[in-house]
Design a protein around this motif. Structure first.
Motif, short mmCIF file in Angstrom:
data_model
loop_
_atom_site.label_atom_id
_atom_site.label_comp_id
_atom_site.label_asym_id
_atom_site.label_seq_id
_atom_site.Cartn_x
_atom_site.Cartn_y
_atom_site.Cartn_z
N ALA A 112 0.85 -1.19 0.00
CA ALA A 112 0.00 0.00 0.00
C ALA A 112 0.88 1.24 0.00
CB ALA A 112 -0.93 0.02 1.21
N GLY A 113 0.36 2.34 -0.53
CA GLY A 113 1.11 3.59 -0.60
C GLY A 113 0.20 4.79 -0.62
N LEU A 114 0.77 5.94 -0.96
CA LEU A 114 0.04 7.20 -1.05
C LEU A 114 0.55 7.99 -2.25
CD1 LEU A 114 -1.94 9.31 0.15
CD2 LEU A 114 0.02 10.22 1.44
N VAL A 115 -0.38 8.51 -3.06
CA VAL A 115 -0.05 9.32 -4.23
C VAL A 115 -0.73 10.67 -4.09
CG1 VAL A 115 -0.26 9.55 -6.73
CG2 VAL A 115 0.23 7.31 -5.72
N ALA A 126 -9.02 26.59 -21.30
CA ALA A 126 -9.29 25.75 -20.14
C ALA A 126 -9.22 26.53 -18.83
CB ALA A 126 -8.30 24.59 -20.09
N GLY A 127 -8.89 27.81 -18.91
CA GLY A 127 -8.82 28.64 -17.73
C GLY A 127 -7.53 28.54 -16.95
N ALA A 128 -6.59 27.71 -17.45
CA ALA A 128 -5.26 27.55 -16.84
C ALA A 128 -5.33 27.15 -15.37
CB ALA A 128 -4.44 28.83 -17.02
N GLY A 129 -6.41 26.51 -14.96
CA GLY A 129 -6.54 26.08 -13.57
C GLY A 129 -5.87 24.73 -13.33
N ARG A 130 -5.73 24.38 -12.05
CA ARG A 130 -5.12 23.11 -11.66
C ARG A 130 -6.15 22.21 -10.99
NH1 ARG A 130 0.22 22.34 -11.82
NH2 ARG A 130 1.55 24.13 -12.25
N ASP A 131 -6.09 20.92 -11.35
CA ASP A 131 -6.81 19.91 -10.61
C ASP A 131 -5.84 19.29 -9.61
OD1 ASP A 131 -8.87 20.44 -12.31
OD2 ASP A 131 -8.91 18.48 -13.27
N TRP A 132 -6.34 18.94 -8.43
CA TRP A 132 -5.53 18.30 -7.38
C TRP A 132 -6.13 16.95 -7.07
CZ3 TRP A 132 -1.16 20.83 -5.71
CH2 TRP A 132 -1.07 22.20 -6.07
N TYR A 133 -5.27 15.98 -6.75
CA TYR A 133 -5.79 14.65 -6.45
C TYR A 133 -4.87 13.93 -5.47
CZ TYR A 133 -2.31 13.12 -9.92
OH TYR A 133 -1.14 12.90 -10.60
N GLY A 134 -5.45 12.97 -4.78
CA GLY A 134 -4.71 12.09 -3.89
C GLY A 134 -5.45 10.77 -3.78
N PHE A 135 -4.70 9.67 -3.71
CA PHE A 135 -5.33 8.36 -3.59
C PHE A 135 -4.38 7.36 -2.96
CE2 PHE A 135 -3.49 8.55 -7.83
CZ PHE A 135 -2.84 7.32 -7.96
N GLY A 154 -9.50 7.33 -3.89
CA GLY A 154 -9.02 8.65 -3.51
C GLY A 154 -9.99 9.76 -3.84
N TRP A 155 -9.42 10.94 -3.97
CA TRP A 155 -10.20 12.19 -4.07
C TRP A 155 -9.58 13.07 -5.15
CZ3 TRP A 155 -7.41 16.64 -3.23
CH2 TRP A 155 -8.12 17.84 -3.16
N SER A 164 -15.40 18.62 -5.85
CA SER A 164 -14.56 17.51 -5.39
C SER A 164 -15.36 16.22 -5.51
CB SER A 164 -14.14 17.72 -3.93
OG SER A 164 -13.35 18.89 -3.80
N HIS A 165 -14.67 15.14 -5.84
CA HIS A 165 -15.37 13.87 -5.95
C HIS A 165 -14.42 12.70 -5.74
CE1 HIS A 165 -13.66 13.53 -9.99
NE2 HIS A 165 -14.09 14.75 -10.22
N VAL A 166 -14.99 11.56 -5.53
CA VAL A 166 -14.23 10.32 -5.33
C VAL A 166 -13.68 9.84 -6.67
CG1 VAL A 166 -14.41 7.88 -4.67
CG2 VAL A 166 -15.56 9.65 -3.31
N MET A 167 -12.45 9.30 -6.65
CA MET A 167 -11.88 8.64 -7.81
C MET A 167 -11.45 7.24 -7.39
SD MET A 167 -8.37 10.91 -8.02
CE MET A 167 -7.46 9.80 -9.06
N TRP A 168 -11.56 6.27 -8.31
CA TRP A 168 -11.28 4.89 -7.97
C TRP A 168 -10.79 4.13 -9.20
CZ3 TRP A 168 -13.92 1.33 -10.84
CH2 TRP A 168 -15.07 1.80 -11.49
N GLY A 169 -10.17 2.99 -8.95
CA GLY A 169 -9.73 2.12 -10.03
C GLY A 169 -9.50 0.71 -9.53
N VAL A 170 -9.77 -0.28 -10.39
CA VAL A 170 -9.49 -1.69 -10.11
C VAL A 170 -8.88 -2.29 -11.37
CG1 VAL A 170 -10.43 -3.94 -9.49
CG2 VAL A 170 -11.44 -1.87 -8.52
N GLY A 171 -7.70 -2.87 -11.24
CA GLY A 171 -7.02 -3.41 -12.41
C GLY A 171 -6.27 -4.69 -12.10
N SER A 172 -5.95 -5.46 -13.13
CA SER A 172 -5.22 -6.71 -12.95
C SER A 172 -4.17 -6.88 -14.03
CB SER A 172 -6.18 -7.91 -12.99
OG SER A 172 -6.73 -8.07 -14.29
N GLU A 173 -3.11 -7.59 -13.68
CA GLU A 173 -2.05 -7.97 -14.60
C GLU A 173 -1.89 -9.47 -14.54
OE1 GLU A 173 1.49 -5.18 -14.25
OE2 GLU A 173 0.43 -4.89 -12.37
N THR A 174 -1.90 -10.11 -15.71
CA THR A 174 -1.75 -11.56 -15.80
C THR A 174 -0.54 -11.89 -16.67
OG1 THR A 174 -4.15 -11.83 -15.62
CG2 THR A 174 -2.88 -13.71 -16.44
N ARG A 175 0.41 -12.63 -16.11
CA ARG A 175 1.60 -13.00 -16.87
C ARG A 175 1.22 -14.05 -17.92
NH1 ARG A 175 7.08 -12.90 -15.95
NH2 ARG A 175 6.80 -12.20 -13.80
#
Length: 240
Positions: A112-115, A126-135, A154-155, A164-175
């Motif tokens: 586990a980690g933090l980004v 686009a208004g030259a604004g910034r989006d911020w995120y953490g997950f 994350g967020w 502001s809203h929730v962001m999520w992901g589920v992924g897999s790698e198969t050799r």
């Protein structure tokens, strides 16, 4: 979610693209959007680059260098150039991201980690604004790393809509073989239908040079279809 894509519809999916990762047997590096519990090897760097063709005819060209200077802090600084269907070309994304691990992913174990990161669209329109995120990325290894599952939760703060809203992901790698992997994932935010992506990656030079290709879309359609081709380069340790 990536990186990953989260600025305007096509760009949002690219920004969450995992910007990092190390040189080991299994990790959620390019071409996955869902990130993993690994970082680039200590004192080493990598460059992830890819071209993406969107359904609307635009082409995105991404480059995201990342280095691990301290041993447990991976820093990524990159961006994209977009070529519109009409021929105009412009810078369309600037990404800065940091990643650290609470628990590194181990074979037949978990990690586990933090980004934390920010992405900016420099176009005046686009208004030259910034989006911020953490997950929080979490990874789970099975069968000696032959199958690895990654989850992100994350967020994100969208400066364009001031929401502001929730962001999520589920992924897999198969050799598949010693050099090839199949990847599958789904990811999204709480305020829209999720996307999915499937693809393959292949080591031209084990643990140093990797190529990949993917197909992605939004569940239920909606004009978000894309294909991508990528190249990933990893260095040995060389930083002081």
């Amino acid at each position: 979610m990536n990186s990953l894509k989260i600025v305007a519809a096509p760009l949002r999916v690219a920004v969450l693209a995992p910007l990092l990762l190390g040189a080991a047997s299994a990790y959620a590096a390019r071409p996955m959007i869902t990130d993993d519990a690994r970082v680039v090897d200590p004192k080493a760097c990598q460059v992830e680059s890819w071209a993406r063709r969107n359904q609307d005819g635009t082409n995105e060209f991404w480059a995201q260098p990342a280095c691990n200077f301290t041993g447990n802090l991976e820093l990524t600084l990159g961006g994209a150039i977009t070529r519109e269907s009409g021929g105009a070309t412009h810078a369309s994304a600037q990404v800065l991201q940091g990643k650290t691990l609470f628990k590194p992913l181990e074979t037949n174990g978990w990690g586990a980690g933090l980004v934390l990161g920010t992405v900016r669209d420099p176009r005046a329109s686009a208004g030259a604004g910034r989006d911020w995120y953490g997950f929080v990325p979490m990874s789970f290894s099975f069968a000696g790393d032959r199958f690895v599952l990654h989850t992100n939760l994350g967020w994100q703060r969208d400066q364009g809509t001031r929401r502001s809203h929730v962001m999520w992901g589920v992924g897999s790698e198969t050799r598949l073989t010693d050099r090839s992997f199949a990847v599958m994932e789904t990811f999204g935010a709480a305020d829209g239908r999720p996307h999915y992506q499937v693809g393959v990656r292949y080591w031209l030079v084990p643990e140093r040079v990797q190529v990949d290709t993917t197909y992605g879309n939004r569940f239920g359609g909606g004009g978000d279809r894309w294909i991508s081709v990528g190249l990933r380069l990893l260095s040995p340790a060389f930083l002081p």
